[in-house]
Design a protein around this motif. Structure first.
Motif, PDB file in Angstrom:
ATOM      1  N   THR A  51       0.813  -1.212   0.000  1.00  0.00           N
ATOM      2  CA  THR A  51       0.000   0.000   0.000  1.00  0.00           C
ATOM      3  C   THR A  51       0.850   1.267   0.000  1.00  0.00           C
ATOM      4  O   THR A  51       0.565   2.218  -0.737  1.00  0.00           O
ATOM      5  CB  THR A  51      -0.959   0.014   1.202  1.00  0.00           C
ATOM      6  N   ARG A  52       1.910   1.304   0.786  1.00  0.00           N
ATOM      7  CA  ARG A  52       2.749   2.503   0.814  1.00  0.00           C
ATOM      8  C   ARG A  52       3.386   2.763  -0.554  1.00  0.00           C
ATOM      9  O   ARG A  52       3.416   3.909  -1.023  1.00  0.00           O
ATOM     10  CB  ARG A  52       3.828   2.363   1.908  1.00  0.00           C
ATOM     11  N   ALA A  53       3.883   1.707  -1.220  1.00  0.00           N
ATOM     12  CA  ALA A  53       4.472   1.880  -2.549  1.00  0.00           C
ATOM     13  C   ALA A  53       3.418   2.343  -3.556  1.00  0.00           C
ATOM     14  O   ALA A  53       3.698   3.183  -4.421  1.00  0.00           O
ATOM     15  CB  ALA A  53       5.114   0.578  -3.013  1.00  0.00           C
ATOM     16  N   TRP A  54       2.190   1.822  -3.441  1.00  0.00           N
ATOM     17  CA  TRP A  54       1.094   2.241  -4.322  1.00  0.00           C
ATOM     18  C   TRP A  54       0.795   3.725  -4.124  1.00  0.00           C
ATOM     19  O   TRP A  54       0.623   4.476  -5.090  1.00  0.00           O
ATOM     20  CB  TRP A  54      -0.133   1.380  -4.015  1.00  0.00           C
ATOM     21  N   LEU A  55       0.758   4.165  -2.865  1.00  0.00           N
ATOM     22  CA  LEU A  55       0.556   5.582  -2.563  1.00  0.00           C
ATOM     23  C   LEU A  55       1.677   6.433  -3.143  1.00  0.00           C
ATOM     24  O   LEU A  55       1.424   7.479  -3.759  1.00  0.00           O
ATOM     25  CB  LEU A  55       0.475   5.796  -1.049  1.00  0.00           C
ATOM     26  N   ASP A  56       2.918   6.002  -2.949  1.00  0.00           N
ATOM     27  CA  ASP A  56       4.065   6.756  -3.464  1.00  0.00           C
ATOM     28  C   ASP A  56       3.969   6.918  -4.978  1.00  0.00           C
ATOM     29  O   ASP A  56       4.223   8.007  -5.514  1.00  0.00           O
ATOM     30  CB  ASP A  56       5.373   6.046  -3.102  1.00  0.00           C
ATOM     31  N   THR A  57       3.592   5.848  -5.677  1.00  0.00           N
ATOM     32  CA  THR A  57       3.488   5.904  -7.139  1.00  0.00           C
ATOM     33  C   THR A  57       2.385   6.852  -7.575  1.00  0.00           C
ATOM     34  O   THR A  57       2.560   7.670  -8.493  1.00  0.00           O
ATOM     35  CB  THR A  57       3.226   4.491  -7.704  1.00  0.00           C
ATOM     36  N   ALA A  58       1.235   6.765  -6.911  1.00  0.00           N
ATOM     37  CA  ALA A  58       0.105   7.637  -7.264  1.00  0.00           C
ATOM     38  C   ALA A  58       0.450   9.104  -7.034  1.00  0.00           C
ATOM     39  O   ALA A  58       0.135   9.968  -7.868  1.00  0.00           O
ATOM     40  CB  ALA A  58      -1.125   7.253  -6.437  1.00  0.00           C
ATOM     41  N   LEU A  59       1.109   9.406  -5.931  1.00  0.00           N
ATOM     42  CA  LEU A  59       1.463  10.791  -5.623  1.00  0.00           C
ATOM     43  C   LEU A  59       2.592  11.294  -6.507  1.00  0.00           C
ATOM     44  O   LEU A  59       2.647  12.485  -6.843  1.00  0.00           O
ATOM     45  CB  LEU A  59       1.810  10.926  -4.141  1.00  0.00           C
ATOM     46  N   ASP A  60       3.479  10.397  -6.930  1.00  0.00           N
ATOM     47  CA  ASP A  60       4.516  10.780  -7.892  1.00  0.00           C
ATOM     48  C   ASP A  60       3.889  11.130  -9.239  1.00  0.00           C
ATOM     49  O   ASP A  60       4.300  12.098  -9.903  1.00  0.00           O
ATOM     50  CB  ASP A  60       5.521   9.634  -8.049  1.00  0.00           C
ATOM     51  N   MET A  61       2.877  10.364  -9.657  1.00  0.00           N
ATOM     52  CA  MET A  61       2.155  10.684 -10.893  1.00  0.00           C
ATOM     53  C   MET A  61       1.502  12.063 -10.785  1.00  0.00           C
ATOM     54  O   MET A  61       1.487  12.824 -11.748  1.00  0.00           O
ATOM     55  CB  MET A  61       1.085   9.629 -11.182  1.00  0.00           C
ATOM     56  N   ARG A  62       0.997  12.382  -9.614  1.00  0.00           N
ATOM     57  CA  ARG A  62       0.390  13.702  -9.405  1.00  0.00           C
ATOM     58  C   ARG A  62       1.436  14.806  -9.555  1.00  0.00           C
ATOM     59  O   ARG A  62       1.222  15.797 -10.251  1.00  0.00           O
ATOM     60  CB  ARG A  62      -0.240  13.766  -8.006  1.00  0.00           C
ATOM     61  N   ASP A  63       2.583  14.618  -8.919  1.00  0.00           N
ATOM     62  CA  ASP A  63       3.592  15.673  -8.890  1.00  0.00           C
ATOM     63  C   ASP A  63       4.299  15.859 -10.232  1.00  0.00           C
ATOM     64  O   ASP A  63       4.640  16.989 -10.601  1.00  0.00           O
ATOM     65  CB  ASP A  63       4.627  15.362  -7.801  1.00  0.00           C
ATOM     66  N   ARG A  64       4.513  14.777 -10.973  1.00  0.00           N
ATOM     67  CA  ARG A  64       5.301  14.863 -12.209  1.00  0.00           C
ATOM     68  C   ARG A  64       4.468  14.891 -13.481  1.00  0.00           C
ATOM     69  O   ARG A  64       4.911  15.439 -14.491  1.00  0.00           O
ATOM     70  CB  ARG A  64       6.275  13.682 -12.297  1.00  0.00           C
ATOM     71  N   LEU A  65       3.270  14.289 -13.440  1.00  0.00           N
ATOM     72  CA  LEU A  65       2.546  14.021 -14.685  1.00  0.00           C
ATOM     73  C   LEU A  65       1.142  14.620 -14.718  1.00  0.00           C
ATOM     74  O   LEU A  65       0.313  14.197 -15.528  1.00  0.00           O
ATOM     75  CB  LEU A  65       2.469  12.498 -14.920  1.00  0.00           C
ATOM     76  N   HIS A  66       0.861  15.574 -13.845  1.00  0.00           N
ATOM     77  CA  HIS A  66      -0.434  16.267 -13.823  1.00  0.00           C
ATOM     78  C   HIS A  66      -1.595  15.400 -13.356  1.00  0.00           C
ATOM     79  O   HIS A  66      -2.754  15.832 -13.434  1.00  0.00           O
ATOM     80  CB  HIS A  66      -0.787  16.849 -15.205  1.00  0.00           C
ATOM     81  N   ALA A  67      -1.350  14.169 -12.918  1.00  0.00           N
ATOM     82  CA  ALA A  67      -2.443  13.299 -12.487  1.00  0.00           C
ATOM     83  C   ALA A  67      -3.081  13.846 -11.212  1.00  0.00           C
ATOM     84  O   ALA A  67      -2.505  14.690 -10.514  1.00  0.00           O
ATOM     85  CB  ALA A  67      -1.923  11.879 -12.250  1.00  0.00           C
ATOM     86  N   MET A  68      -4.288  13.353 -10.897  1.00  0.00           N
ATOM     87  CA  MET A  68      -4.946  13.712  -9.642  1.00  0.00           C
ATOM     88  C   MET A  68      -5.616  12.462  -9.075  1.00  0.00           C
ATOM     89  O   MET A  68      -6.695  12.067  -9.505  1.00  0.00           O
ATOM     90  CB  MET A  68      -5.979  14.824  -9.862  1.00  0.00           C
ATOM     91  N   PRO A  69      -4.956  11.805  -8.105  1.00  0.00           N
ATOM     92  CA  PRO A  69      -5.538  10.607  -7.499  1.00  0.00           C
ATOM     93  C   PRO A  69      -6.491  10.970  -6.355  1.00  0.00           C
ATOM     94  O   PRO A  69      -6.275  11.955  -5.635  1.00  0.00           O
ATOM     95  CB  PRO A  69      -4.314   9.859  -6.963  1.00  0.00           C
ATOM     96  N   PHE A  70      -7.538  10.173  -6.217  1.00  0.00           N
ATOM     97  CA  PHE A  70      -8.542  10.374  -5.177  1.00  0.00           C
ATOM     98  C   PHE A  70      -8.779   9.083  -4.406  1.00  0.00           C
ATOM     99  O   PHE A  70      -8.659   7.985  -4.964  1.00  0.00           O
ATOM    100  CB  PHE A  70      -9.899  10.756  -5.780  1.00  0.00           C
ATOM    101  N   VAL A  71      -9.176   9.217  -3.145  1.00  0.00           N
ATOM    102  CA  VAL A  71      -9.866   8.122  -2.467  1.00  0.00           C
ATOM    103  C   VAL A  71     -11.360   8.384  -2.603  1.00  0.00           C
ATOM    104  O   VAL A  71     -11.802   9.529  -2.744  1.00  0.00           O
ATOM    105  CB  VAL A  71      -9.488   7.991  -0.970  1.00  0.00           C
ATOM    106  N   VAL A  72     -12.121   7.307  -2.580  1.00  0.00           N
ATOM    107  CA  VAL A  72     -13.581   7.393  -2.627  1.00  0.00           C
ATOM    108  C   VAL A  72     -14.098   7.137  -1.221  1.00  0.00           C
ATOM    109  O   VAL A  72     -13.823   6.095  -0.631  1.00  0.00           O
ATOM    110  CB  VAL A  72     -14.169   6.358  -3.600  1.00  0.00           C
ATOM    111  N   ARG A  73     -14.827   8.102  -0.701  1.00  0.00           N
ATOM    112  CA  ARG A  73     -15.383   7.982   0.644  1.00  0.00           C
ATOM    113  C   ARG A  73     -16.904   7.849   0.534  1.00  0.00           C
ATOM    114  O   ARG A  73     -17.559   8.643  -0.146  1.00  0.00           O
ATOM    115  CB  ARG A  73     -15.002   9.202   1.479  1.00  0.00           C
ATOM    116  N   GLU A  74     -17.445   6.830   1.162  1.00  0.00           N
ATOM    117  CA  GLU A  74     -18.894   6.633   1.148  1.00  0.00           C
ATOM    118  C   GLU A  74     -19.584   7.714   1.970  1.00  0.00           C
ATOM    119  O   GLU A  74     -19.051   8.159   2.992  1.00  0.00           O
ATOM    120  CB  GLU A  74     -19.213   5.252   1.723  1.00  0.00           C
ATOM    121  N   ILE A  75     -20.748   8.163   1.526  1.00  0.00           N
ATOM    122  CA  ILE A  75     -21.562   9.084   2.316  1.00  0.00           C
ATOM    123  C   ILE A  75     -22.742   8.303   2.873  1.00  0.00           C
ATOM    124  O   ILE A  75     -23.490   7.661   2.122  1.00  0.00           O
ATOM    125  CB  ILE A  75     -22.036  10.284   1.468  1.00  0.00           C
ATOM    126  N   VAL A  76     -22.888   8.347   4.186  1.00  0.00           N
ATOM    127  CA  VAL A  76     -23.949   7.608   4.875  1.00  0.00           C
ATOM    128  C   VAL A  76     -24.774   8.592   5.692  1.00  0.00           C
ATOM    129  O   VAL A  76     -24.223   9.333   6.516  1.00  0.00           O
ATOM    130  CB  VAL A  76     -23.357   6.518   5.797  1.00  0.00           C
TER     131      VAL A  76
END
Length: 201
Positions: A51-76
């Motif tokens: 999970t930590r490596a997955w987070l690092d990769t997603a955030l690196d994509m955000r910083d270098r490649l204009h990506a925007m990763p999200f978590v999905v939070r349920e609304i109850v």
């Protein structure tokens, strides 16, 4: 320099999309554990120890490649609840105003619920109405029949198949199915998604 996609929280009735951060690590682990989603060989859901490596990769994509990763939070009951998945904008092309929505997965208990439909509505509305995109792509593994059917139900059209497009972690070669929605189709797709959300459950 202004980013093409600035961090933004997108909220609806059933789900909220929140910019990913390292603070979400434990919640991402818990969401992926519902259904042991990392065991689906054709997806990229992180196993607990990855999970930590997955987070690092997603955030690196955000910083270098204009990506925007999200978590999905349920609304109850009108309030934000647990993290139940993740998704992101990526393969962003600011010059041509195109992007892809993908890296999407959901905890088993919210699969085939209003959560995915509303997340796609929120992401597409932001892409077409705020970012002024001319096209939004979706891609998935040829073998991921559930994902292909779900993308088609959104109203996206299949553009084609990229054969031997990527090498998977297990060494197999992925054929990638490409879908898209273009700007001129957005109004009809939006009405279709809103109609699906209004159906009795």
């Amino acid at each position: 320099m202004t980013r093409f996609i600035e961090p933004v929280t997108l909220a609806g009735t059933h789900a909220m999309l929140e910019p990913l951060s390292h603070a979400h690590e434990d919640e991402v682990k818990a969401a992926a554990a519902d259904g042991e989603l990392w065991k689906l060989w054709y997806t990229s859901v992180p196993a607990p120890e990855q999970t930590r490596a997955w987070l690092d990769t997603a955030l690196d994509m955000r910083d270098r490649l204009h990506a925007m990763p999200f978590v999905v939070r349920e609304i109850v009951d009108g309030r934000p609840g647990a993290v139940v998945g993740a998704t992101r904008y990526f393969n962003v092309d600011p010059v041509n105003r195109r992007l892809e929505i993908g890296h999407t997965w959901y905890a088993r208990r919210v699969q085939r619920t209003a959560v995915n439909t509303e997340c796609k509505l929120l992401l597409l509305a932001h892409a077409f109405e705020q970012l002024d995109c001319i096209a939004v792509e979706f891609r998935t593994h040829w073998m991921n029949h559930q994902s292909r059917a779900a993308i088609a139900r959104l109203g996206a059209k299949q553009d084609g198949v990229l054969r031997n497009h990527q090498r998977m972690p297990d060494g197999s070669l992925r054929d990638t199915v490409v879908f898209s929605i273009i700007a001129s189709e957005w109004l009809a797709v939006k009405r279709h998604l809103q109609y699906r959300l209004d159906l009795p459950r």
